[in-house]
Design an enzyme around this catalytic site. Structure first.
Site, PDB file in Angstrom:
ATOM      1  N   TYR A   1      -7.222  -5.708   9.632  1.00 59.41           N
ATOM      2  CA  TYR A   1      -7.099  -6.436   8.301  1.00 59.41           C
ATOM      3  C   TYR A   1      -7.312  -7.747   8.234  1.00 59.41           C
ATOM      4  O   TYR A   1      -8.054  -8.254   7.517  1.00 59.41           O
ATOM      5  CB  TYR A   1      -5.590  -5.788   7.752  1.00 59.41           C
ATOM      6  CG  TYR A   1      -5.462  -6.066   6.374  1.00 59.41           C
ATOM      7  CD1 TYR A   1      -5.549  -4.924   5.564  1.00 59.41           C
ATOM      8  CD2 TYR A   1      -5.281  -7.088   5.772  1.00 59.41           C
ATOM      9  CE1 TYR A   1      -5.162  -4.862   4.150  1.00 59.41           C
ATOM     10  CE2 TYR A   1      -5.062  -7.290   4.390  1.00 59.41           C
ATOM     11  CZ  TYR A   1      -4.959  -6.265   3.432  1.00 59.41           C
ATOM     12  OH  TYR A   1      -4.958  -6.305   2.391  1.00 59.41           O
TER      13      TYR A   1
ATOM     14  N   TYR B   1       0.777  -1.330   0.029  1.00 54.38           N
ATOM     15  CA  TYR B   1      -0.130  -0.005   0.015  1.00 54.38           C
ATOM     16  C   TYR B   1       0.872   1.395   0.039  1.00 54.38           C
ATOM     17  O   TYR B   1       1.725   1.290   0.775  1.00 54.38           O
ATOM     18  CB  TYR B   1      -0.714  -0.012   1.199  1.00 54.38           C
ATOM     19  CG  TYR B   1      -1.883  -0.917   1.056  1.00 54.38           C
ATOM     20  CD1 TYR B   1      -1.792  -2.319   1.436  1.00 54.38           C
ATOM     21  CD2 TYR B   1      -3.278  -0.609   0.912  1.00 54.38           C
ATOM     22  CE1 TYR B   1      -2.823  -3.366   1.579  1.00 54.38           C
ATOM     23  CE2 TYR B   1      -4.417  -1.608   0.557  1.00 54.38           C
ATOM     24  CZ  TYR B   1      -4.264  -2.781   1.095  1.00 54.38           C
ATOM     25  OH  TYR B   1      -5.078  -3.650   1.056  1.00 54.38           O
TER      26      TYR B   1
HETATM   27  C1  PHB Z   1      -6.998  -6.665  -5.076  1.00 51.03           C
HETATM   28  O1  PHB Z   1      -7.620  -6.282  -5.808  1.00 51.03           O
HETATM   29  O2  PHB Z   1      -6.144  -7.611  -4.961  1.00 51.03           O
HETATM   30  C2  PHB Z   1      -7.111  -5.918  -3.751  1.00 51.03           C
HETATM   31  C3  PHB Z   1      -8.071  -4.805  -3.913  1.00 51.03           C
HETATM   32  C4  PHB Z   1      -8.229  -4.048  -2.648  1.00 51.03           C
HETATM   33  C5  PHB Z   1      -7.550  -4.271  -1.607  1.00 51.03           C
HETATM   34  C6  PHB Z   1      -6.557  -5.313  -1.536  1.00 51.03           C
HETATM   35  C7  PHB Z   1      -6.336  -6.095  -2.552  1.00 51.03           C
HETATM   36  O3  PHB Z   1      -7.532  -3.526  -0.315  1.00 51.03           O
END
Ligand code: PHB
Length: 403
Positions: free
Chosen positions: A396, A212
């Site tokens: 998370y 991120y």
């Molecule tokens: C993903 O599409 O892999 C994805 C999307 C949003 C997130 C994490 C992963 O927060």
């Protein structure tokens, strides 16, 4: 002989629970109700192929994985999914790992929503469930009455399904939600002045875990799919036109957002499935109205930053199946009142988490140097403190061990 204008039902069915919406929430509810011996019918205006070809998010909480595996839907997640024991928060051009395993003893699973849907649809088919995809003109009526109904039409004419309970699992543009008079529902709503530009990349993974990224050019997210296919996003304007972004321009922007003193860079490859994803935070209360209840995106949506949407939908229907089972057994619909407050406890925790992740990592259009430096200080506080990192890890991974 029937007059052309006369509409009379060509089929009329009865079921205990009529479920509008055959996405993961509707199909998982159908599966759980079947296991409890409760008869149900699922309808969706999209075809199975349409749902399967929509690219969606990809993170499952451990409770979502357990629900799929322990109730016998599929254990494919263990073979094709990947346990991620942490994520990277990247800011100031450096990675900072949040180690879920050491902080809260759990992992999150990378397993795309499309695969969850395929597993559920296959399992419903195997079990001979009544799931009707690709039907048009769906209407619901008499949500407060004892016997609500769903009607839809196809080229043979009009079909009716009478049910004891009606479940709106029909996504953020829910038709069921609108059966609740406006005076009876409260909407909590937050819009954001940015969106995500999402795309797939044919290349090896650029990182083993999700990254991120906070940067002064805006947010980016590096996610994965397989050894040769990756999913990435970058913050953009909600009105951004994907046609204006060549592969070269996308890579230039992505590489600039992740650049740093550590030399990190992305593995490039051909790009496909470009789309702008607008998002918002939304909650509708209450989640029950008469004989009707709402589940998943029909009742609430979150920005994708916290990867909570699908997980919340599955958590809703787990509670809902149990409440419906008690209500059916006691022949008492007032028991439905237990559902909303229990589901909303998690929904609001996820709202807070998703809002917090979103506002900490994205750049507001009017942001100045002060705002940028303050966000970096916030991120630094999170990664340098065990309580701060634990809050993130706990949320998370889905508040392991809580209802
Ligand atoms: C993903 O599409 O892999 C994805 C999307 C949003 C997130 C994490 C992963 O927060």
């Amino acid at each position: 002989m029937k007059k052309e204008t006369e509409v009379s039902a060509v089929s009329s069915s009865s079921t205990q629970v009529g479920i509008v919406g055959g996405g993961p929430a509707g199909l998982m509810l159908s599966h759980l109700l079947d296991r409890a011996g409760i008869d149900n019918i699922v309808i969706d205006n999209r075809t199975r192929g349409e749902i399967e070809s929509t690219v969606r998010a990809g993170i499952l909480e451990v409770d979502s994985v357990n629900l799929l595996v322990d109730t016998g839907v599929s254990d494919r997640v263990f073979r094709d999914g990947h346990a991620h024991e942490g994520i990277e928060l990247r800011f100031g051009g450096e990675n900072h790992r949040i180690d879920f395993k050491s902080l809260v003893g759990e992992s999150a699973w990378l397993y795309p929503q499309t695969d969850v849907f395929i597993d559920l649809a296959d399992s419903r088919e195997r079990d001979g469930a009544d799931v009707r995809f690709g039907i048009g003109g769906v209407r619901v009526s008499d949500a407060t009455a004892d016997r609500p109904s769903i009607t839809y039409s196809d080229d043979q004419g009009e079909h009716e399904i009478h049910c004891d309970y009606l479940v709106g699992a029909d996504g953020s543009r829910s038709i069921c939600r609108h059966e609740m008079p406006e005076s009876q529902r409260r909407h909590f709503f937050k819009e954001y002045p940015f969106a995500w530009f999402g795309f797939l990349v044919e290349a090896p993974p650029s990182a083993p875990e999700l990254v991120y990224v906070h940067s002064d050019r805006g947010f980016a997210l590096i996610s994965q799919r397989t050894d040769s296919l990756q999913r990435m996003y970058f913050q953009c304007d909600p009105d951004e036109d994907v046609a204006k972004w060549s592969d070269d321009r996308i890579w230039e922007e992505m590489q600039a957002r992740v650049a740093g003193a550590d030399g990190f860079s992305l593995k490039e490859g051909p790009i496909s499935d470009q789309a702008v994803l607008r998002f918002r935070s939304f909650v509708c209360e209450p989640m029950r109205y008469g004989s009707m209840v709402l589940a998943g995106d029909a009742a609430h949506t979150v920005p994708p930053t916290g990867a909570k949407g699908l997980n919340l939908a599955l958590a809703d229907v787990k509670i809902l199946a149990e409440v419906l089972e008690r209500s059916v057994a006691a022949d008492d619909k007032t028991i439905l009142d237990d559902y909303g407050p229990r589901a909303l406890d998690r929904v609001w925790r996820a709202q807070q988490f998703s809002y917090w992740m979103t506002t900490m990592l994205h750049t507001l259009p009017e942001a100045d140097d002060y705002d940028n430096a303050r966000q970096v200080a916030e991120l630094a506080s999170v990664v340098s403190s065990v309580p701060g990192s634990t809050y993130l890890a706990e949320a998370y991974t889905g508040w392991p061990g809580r209802d």
